[in-house]
Design an enzyme around this catalytic site. Structure first.
Site, short mmCIF file in Angstrom:
data_model
loop_
_atom_site.label_atom_id
_atom_site.label_comp_id
_atom_site.label_asym_id
_atom_site.label_seq_id
_atom_site.Cartn_x
_atom_site.Cartn_y
_atom_site.Cartn_z
N HIS A 38 5.02 30.68 19.18
CA HIS A 38 5.01 29.47 20.00
C HIS A 38 4.46 28.27 19.24
CE1 HIS A 38 4.96 32.00 23.98
NE2 HIS A 38 6.11 32.07 23.33
N ASN A 77 17.79 33.77 29.27
CA ASN A 77 18.57 33.61 28.03
C ASN A 77 19.48 32.39 28.04
OD1 ASN A 77 17.47 35.95 26.95
ND2 ASN A 77 19.09 37.27 27.77
N ARG A 111 13.71 32.96 18.39
CA ARG A 111 13.71 33.31 19.81
C ARG A 111 14.86 34.25 20.16
NH1 ARG A 111 14.88 29.48 24.94
NH2 ARG A 111 13.96 30.82 26.53
N HIS A 138 14.50 37.92 21.90
CA HIS A 138 15.18 38.28 23.14
C HIS A 138 16.14 39.45 22.93
CE1 HIS A 138 14.35 34.71 25.97
NE2 HIS A 138 13.46 34.66 24.98
#
Length: 336
Positions: free
Chosen positions: A202, A103, A71, A75
């Site tokens: 996911h 975040n 993740r 990001h």
């Protein structure tokens, strides 16, 4: 654990110590874009194996680290490119990307700090934080398979800038519909296939209740539930995340399979059990829905996910003499 780590480190250095070094300069070679085995021709030919050994050691002791690192890599890349700007801390009143609301639930920064510190001890000033993050995300996810699920071209350099204002409008949101997602991915030179494949991340990890509670309790502002969500699954989620949502509560993003990197995510999508509105959105477009069906087969998913991770890892990278090689991933180097 300390002895295991020391053994892994020693083996990495021994195995790669005999490689011929063709660039004896002080930093990474200049030149164009990313390429495989970039560090083989630097003063740190063991870099990728060293990152792998350190990452595996950490994931062995903390299996939740894999989705966290994945993740953070996402990001990072979607905001100003894969330049490790997400790793920079706020300094004074200049808020960094870390402080942006999407975040604030990220994790795994300490693991990257530790890996970077060990790499710096072995070969200072050579390996970028951006490459360490890209490699660690791959290695953490690949570890259970005993092989690399995708190759990571390297040669990234680190940004000296991280601004909270750059986050808004660049990160995919769990509340997005399909046109919004498609447009955002297209801005990053990623297509619908990339969108669906990367959404497959996911399949591991957890989400905070606030990222989906609106679907359960107030989807259109009338106290209703999202009709695209399976009612039985929604009932389970309501028990785990009662209204109002507790910011600290998390649930697995992929029911019954949130610790396994597999194709189960695409199966549950067709069962109307995608956790986010952005997950359900993949079924609202004919092309993406067809890709969802195709990626239910492991061979298809692993191939497409790997290819899309390489595509994402190429977003707006700094190479050559751009940026810098940070000594500490949290702060920029002092000017000479």
């Amino acid at each position: 654990m300390k002895s295991e780590f020391s053994l892994l480190l020693l083996l990495s250095i021994i195995v790669f110590g005999a490689i011929t070094v063709t660039n004896a300069g002080g930093g990474a070679p200049g030149g164009g874009g990313l390429r495989p085995n970039f560090y083989r021709f630097t003063r740190c030919p063991q870099a990728e194996m060293l990152v792998k050994a350190l990452t595996i050691s950490k994931v062995r002791s903390d299996p939740t680290l894999a989705p966290k690192l994945l993740r953070v890599h996402y990001h990072d890349c979607f905001v100003k490119g894969c330049d490790a700007s997400i790793l920079l801390d706020t300094v004074g009143t200049n808020q960094s990307e870390k402080d942006a609301r999407p975040n604030q639930t990220l994790g795994g920064f300490e693991a990257i700090d530790n890996i970077k510190a060990q790499v710096e001890k072995a070969c200072p000033g050579i390996v970028s934080c951006a490459d360490i993050l890209a490699l660690a995300a791959r290695d953490a996810v690949s570890f259970p398979f005993g092989r690399n699920l995708w190759e990571v071209p390297t040669g990234r350099r680190d940004s000296r800038v991280s601004l909270i204002s750059d986050v808004n409008g660049n990160l995919p949101s769990p509340f997005s519909d399909f046109p919004t997602l498609q447009q955002l991915f297209a801005k990053k030179n990623l297509n619908v296939n990339d969108l669906v494949a990367l959404s497959g991340a996911h399949t591991i990890g957890v989400a905070h209740c606030g990222a989906f509670s609106r679907r359960l309790f107030n989807f259109t502002g009338k106290g209703d539930m999202d009709p695209s969500l399976d009612a039985t699954y929604a009932g389970t989620l309501k028990q785990q995340c009662p209204n109002p949502a507790n910011p600290a509560t998390t649930v697995g993003m992929d029911p019954q399979s949130s610790r396994s990197f597999d194709t189960h995510y695409f199966t549950i999508l067709n069962q109307k059990k995608g956790l986010f509105q952005s997950d359900a959105a993949l079924l609202t477009n004919a092309d993406s829905a067809a890709i969802v069906n195709r990626l239910q087969f492991p061979r298809n998913f692993f191939f497409e996910f790997g290819r899309s991770m390489v595509n994402m890892g190429n977003i707006e990278v700094l190479t050559g003499t751009a940026g810098e090689i940070r000594k500490n991933c949290r702060v920029i180097n002092p000017l000479a």
